[in-house]
Scaffold this motif. Structure first.
Motif, PDB file in Angstrom:
ATOM      1  N   VAL A 197      51.980  36.015  43.011  1.00 18.08           N
ATOM      2  CA  VAL A 197      52.301  35.208  41.560  1.00 18.08           C
ATOM      3  C   VAL A 197      52.476  33.704  42.003  1.00 18.08           C
ATOM      4  CG1 VAL A 197      54.660  34.899  40.453  1.00 18.08           C
ATOM      5  CG2 VAL A 197      53.940  37.524  41.044  1.00 18.08           C
ATOM      6  N   ALA A 198      51.905  32.973  40.949  1.00 14.78           N
ATOM      7  CA  ALA A 198      51.960  31.488  40.547  1.00 14.78           C
ATOM      8  C   ALA A 198      53.777  31.083  40.310  1.00 14.78           C
ATOM      9  CB  ALA A 198      51.026  30.795  41.155  1.00 14.78           C
ATOM     10  N   PHE A 199      54.350  29.975  40.719  1.00 13.28           N
ATOM     11  CA  PHE A 199      55.533  28.913  40.004  1.00 13.28           C
ATOM     12  C   PHE A 199      55.496  28.112  39.897  1.00 13.28           C
ATOM     13  CE2 PHE A 199      57.137  32.650  42.332  1.00 13.28           C
ATOM     14  CZ  PHE A 199      58.094  33.237  41.734  1.00 13.28           C
ATOM     15  N   TRP A 200      55.832  26.984  39.028  1.00 13.60           N
ATOM     16  CA  TRP A 200      55.202  25.883  39.221  1.00 13.60           C
ATOM     17  C   TRP A 200      56.763  24.959  39.553  1.00 13.60           C
ATOM     18  CZ3 TRP A 200      51.637  23.280  35.539  1.00 13.60           C
ATOM     19  CH2 TRP A 200      50.723  24.277  35.830  1.00 13.60           C
ATOM     20  N   LEU A 201      57.150  23.941  39.828  1.00 10.76           N
ATOM     21  CA  LEU A 201      58.106  22.625  40.788  1.00 10.76           C
ATOM     22  C   LEU A 201      57.665  21.646  40.582  1.00 10.76           C
ATOM     23  CD1 LEU A 201      60.279  23.319  43.413  1.00 10.76           C
ATOM     24  CD2 LEU A 201      58.699  23.154  44.949  1.00 10.76           C
ATOM     25  N   ARG A 202      58.987  21.101  40.418  1.00  9.78           N
ATOM     26  CA  ARG A 202      59.402  19.341  40.898  1.00  9.78           C
ATOM     27  C   ARG A 202      59.587  19.352  41.602  1.00  9.78           C
ATOM     28  NH1 ARG A 202      57.252  15.705  35.145  1.00  9.78           N
ATOM     29  NH2 ARG A 202      56.954  13.964  35.972  1.00  9.78           N
ATOM     30  N   HIS A 203      60.004  18.046  42.325  1.00 10.92           N
ATOM     31  CA  HIS A 203      61.158  17.578  42.730  1.00 10.92           C
ATOM     32  C   HIS A 203      61.302  16.328  42.963  1.00 10.92           C
ATOM     33  CE1 HIS A 203      59.436  15.879  46.519  1.00 10.92           C
ATOM     34  NE2 HIS A 203      58.230  16.797  46.176  1.00 10.92           N
TER      35      HIS A 203
ATOM     36  N   ASP B  79      49.352  33.113  35.377  1.00 14.19           N
ATOM     37  CA  ASP B  79      49.400  32.335  36.049  1.00 14.19           C
ATOM     38  C   ASP B  79      49.766  33.404  37.310  1.00 14.19           C
ATOM     39  OD1 ASP B  79      49.580  30.259  34.627  1.00 14.19           O
ATOM     40  OD2 ASP B  79      51.968  29.937  35.577  1.00 14.19           O
ATOM     41  N   MET B  80      48.427  32.807  38.575  1.00 11.53           N
ATOM     42  CA  MET B  80      48.156  33.950  39.614  1.00 11.53           C
ATOM     43  C   MET B  80      47.921  32.970  41.268  1.00 11.53           C
ATOM     44  SD  MET B  80      44.517  33.861  40.224  1.00 11.53           S
ATOM     45  CE  MET B  80      44.814  34.759  40.974  1.00 11.53           C
ATOM     46  N   ALA B  81      47.943  33.428  42.044  1.00 14.77           N
ATOM     47  CA  ALA B  81      48.200  32.925  43.519  1.00 14.77           C
ATOM     48  C   ALA B  81      46.469  33.802  44.113  1.00 14.77           C
ATOM     49  CB  ALA B  81      48.806  32.191  44.143  1.00 14.77           C
ATOM     50  N   ASN B  82      46.326  33.054  45.417  1.00 14.90           N
ATOM     51  CA  ASN B  82      45.589  33.653  46.984  1.00 14.90           C
ATOM     52  C   ASN B  82      46.517  34.498  47.407  1.00 14.90           C
ATOM     53  OD1 ASN B  82      44.082  34.348  48.700  1.00 14.90           O
ATOM     54  ND2 ASN B  82      43.385  32.054  49.093  1.00 14.90           N
ATOM     55  N   PRO B  83      46.444  35.750  47.859  1.00 12.04           N
ATOM     56  CA  PRO B  83      47.987  36.600  48.128  1.00 12.04           C
ATOM     57  C   PRO B  83      47.666  36.347  50.430  1.00 12.04           C
ATOM     58  CG  PRO B  83      46.334  37.724  47.840  1.00 12.04           C
ATOM     59  CD  PRO B  83      46.014  36.700  47.238  1.00 12.04           C
TER      60      PRO B  83
ATOM     61  N   PRO C  99      39.421  29.496  36.279  1.00 14.65           N
ATOM     62  CA  PRO C  99      40.519  29.552  36.744  1.00 14.65           C
ATOM     63  C   PRO C  99      40.799  27.963  36.114  1.00 14.65           C
ATOM     64  CG  PRO C  99      38.869  29.227  38.520  1.00 14.65           C
ATOM     65  CD  PRO C  99      38.011  30.060  37.689  1.00 14.65           C
ATOM     66  N   TYR C 100      41.448  27.873  35.312  1.00 19.38           N
ATOM     67  CA  TYR C 100      42.007  26.192  35.201  1.00 19.38           C
ATOM     68  C   TYR C 100      43.204  26.190  36.383  1.00 19.38           C
ATOM     69  CZ  TYR C 100      40.683  27.468  30.597  1.00 19.38           C
ATOM     70  OH  TYR C 100      40.645  27.402  29.296  1.00 19.38           O
ATOM     71  N   THR C 101      43.643  24.891  37.105  1.00 18.19           N
ATOM     72  CA  THR C 101      44.352  24.406  37.249  1.00 18.19           C
ATOM     73  C   THR C 101      45.093  23.435  37.477  1.00 18.19           C
ATOM     74  OG1 THR C 101      45.433  24.781  40.251  1.00 18.19           O
ATOM     75  CG2 THR C 101      43.600  23.451  39.418  1.00 18.19           C
ATOM     76  N   TYR C 102      46.570  22.429  38.022  1.00 19.49           N
ATOM     77  CA  TYR C 102      46.786  21.596  37.102  1.00 19.49           C
ATOM     78  C   TYR C 102      46.976  20.445  39.153  1.00 19.49           C
ATOM     79  CZ  TYR C 102      49.608  18.400  35.349  1.00 19.49           C
ATOM     80  OH  TYR C 102      50.101  17.096  34.515  1.00 19.49           O
TER      81      TYR C 102
ATOM     82  N   TYR D  56      46.725  29.379  40.321  1.00 17.73           N
ATOM     83  CA  TYR D  56      45.652  29.272  39.174  1.00 17.73           C
ATOM     84  C   TYR D  56      46.057  29.931  38.050  1.00 17.73           C
ATOM     85  CZ  TYR D  56      43.393  27.538  43.359  1.00 17.73           C
ATOM     86  OH  TYR D  56      42.634  27.559  44.410  1.00 17.73           O
ATOM     87  N   SER D  57      45.345  29.739  36.996  1.00 11.87           N
ATOM     88  CA  SER D  57      45.844  29.727  35.260  1.00 11.87           C
ATOM     89  C   SER D  57      44.750  30.813  35.011  1.00 11.87           C
ATOM     90  CB  SER D  57      45.869  29.677  34.650  1.00 11.87           C
ATOM     91  OG  SER D  57      47.268  28.618  34.625  1.00 11.87           O
ATOM     92  N   PHE D  58      44.639  32.375  33.888  1.00 11.17           N
ATOM     93  CA  PHE D  58      43.428  32.425  33.345  1.00 11.17           C
ATOM     94  C   PHE D  58      44.151  33.203  32.271  1.00 11.17           C
ATOM     95  CE2 PHE D  58      42.285  32.546  38.114  1.00 11.17           C
ATOM     96  CZ  PHE D  58      40.789  33.227  37.821  1.00 11.17           C
ATOM     97  N   ASN D  59      42.991  32.918  31.202  1.00 13.27           N
ATOM     98  CA  ASN D  59      43.807  33.394  29.290  1.00 13.27           C
ATOM     99  C   ASN D  59      42.677  34.796  28.961  1.00 13.27           C
ATOM    100  OD1 ASN D  59      43.378  33.451  26.571  1.00 13.27           O
ATOM    101  ND2 ASN D  59      45.120  31.951  27.212  1.00 13.27           N
ATOM    102  N   CYS D  60      43.555  35.660  29.096  1.00 17.15           N
ATOM    103  CA  CYS D  60      43.098  36.515  28.042  1.00 17.15           C
ATOM    104  C   CYS D  60      42.686  36.278  27.035  1.00 17.15           C
ATOM    105  CB  CYS D  60      43.454  38.299  29.240  1.00 17.15           C
ATOM    106  SG  CYS D  60      43.566  38.355  30.490  1.00 17.15           S
TER     107      CYS D  60
END
Length: 290
Positions: free
Chosen positions: A87-93, A130-134, A156-159, A185-189
């Protein structure tokens, strides 16, 4: 039996750390959105861990979001943001102008528990995921895509902190088709169905991956800038083997609600980052929205 019956198979044995270990993410740039995740089985919520690293929640200093059911949901309370494997999250600091890393503490166990040589399986719902490498090492995206159900899925997409990268960039160039730990990474179904992304427990080798190839023809790029944010992933052109309707070369536009500047081509009433068509003579018009 502990040992797999097939001599060519193997088990993935989780490594347990009774007192916990710390895993340090990549350096997250100042005041830029980043997708972030934690490999392994993690004991704390991501909100609590970032509070430890960056101080008490203050949306002028740091913010944490998760994409859920078509919207970005902000994590604002202790205990929120369970950092599950994959599972991936979005972070800004705005903590350290030189950049800051997240130190994941109390990681008790690596992912895996006497699994046969089956990959980690992530269930993708209709729309964006939005998913991730475990795993704690790079995995070859080519192996991921070949073992997954990709009919009706784009990615995959990524930012990268400044702009979205489309699959052509993730699968080639300096990214070298590597699915990296701690990233997202993001995928669209897009077909409305449930799909499964399978991530093998096999470290990516040093061999360069094959590059992503657009169809033979011509291609033009569109770039939009708004302040410090950039949208330069728009492509239009003519390619052999393409269709006037939506096809595999028409890449869906990623969500823009956090990332500022954006633009898209309109195909059959939907928003796309690219619009590649067949040669049908002079006078073609592309519709693009900013």
């Amino acid at each position: 039996s502990y040992y797999p019956p097939d001599t060519n198979a193997f088990y993935v044995k989780a490594v347990t750390y009774p007192s916990g270990v710390s895993l340090t993410s990549f350096l997250i740039p100042y005041d830029k959105w980043q997708m972030i995740s934690c490999p392994g089985k993690y004991q704390m919520s991501l909100f609590d861990q970032i509070t430890d690293d960056f101080g008490n929640y203050d949306k002028t200093r740091w913010r944490l979001f998760k994409w859920d059911k078509g919207n970005y949901q902000e994590m604002t309370t202790p205990g929120s943001g369970t950092a599950s494997p994959g599972v991936a999250f979005w972070l800004r600091h705005r903590v350290n102008r030189d950049g800051s890393a997240v130190v994941f503490q109390s990681v008790r166990k690596s992912f895996g528990d006497r699994l046969s040589n089956l990959p980690f399986q992530y269930v993708m719902q209709p729309g964006w995921n939005d998913m991730a490498n475990p795993w704690s090492f790079d995995v070859d995206f080519h192996e991921v895509l070949m073992s997954s159900q990709m009919n009706g899925v784009q990615g995959p997409y990524t930012y990268d902190g400044d702009k979205w990268l489309l699959p052509d960039s993730v699968m080639s160039g300096s990214n070298n088709a590597a699915m990296k730990p701690f990233r997202g990474y993001s995928f669209n179904c897009f077909d409305g169905g449930v799909h499964y992304l399978r991530i093998p427990c096999r470290e990516k080798g040093a061999k360069a991956a094959g590059t992503f190839s657009w169809p033979e023809g011509w291609l033009a790029a569109v770039s939009i800038k708004q302040g410090t944010t950039v949208c330069d992933y728009g492509y239009f052109g003519i390619g052999s083997g393409t269709s006037q309707c939506r096809d595999a070369w028409d890449l869906i536009e990623p969500p823009q609600r956090l990332t500022g500047a954006g633009g898209c081509f309109i195909i059959e009433g939907e928003r796309y980052a690219s619009d590649i068509r067949p040669e049908i003579g002079p006078g073609q018009i592309w519709e693009y929205e900013i």
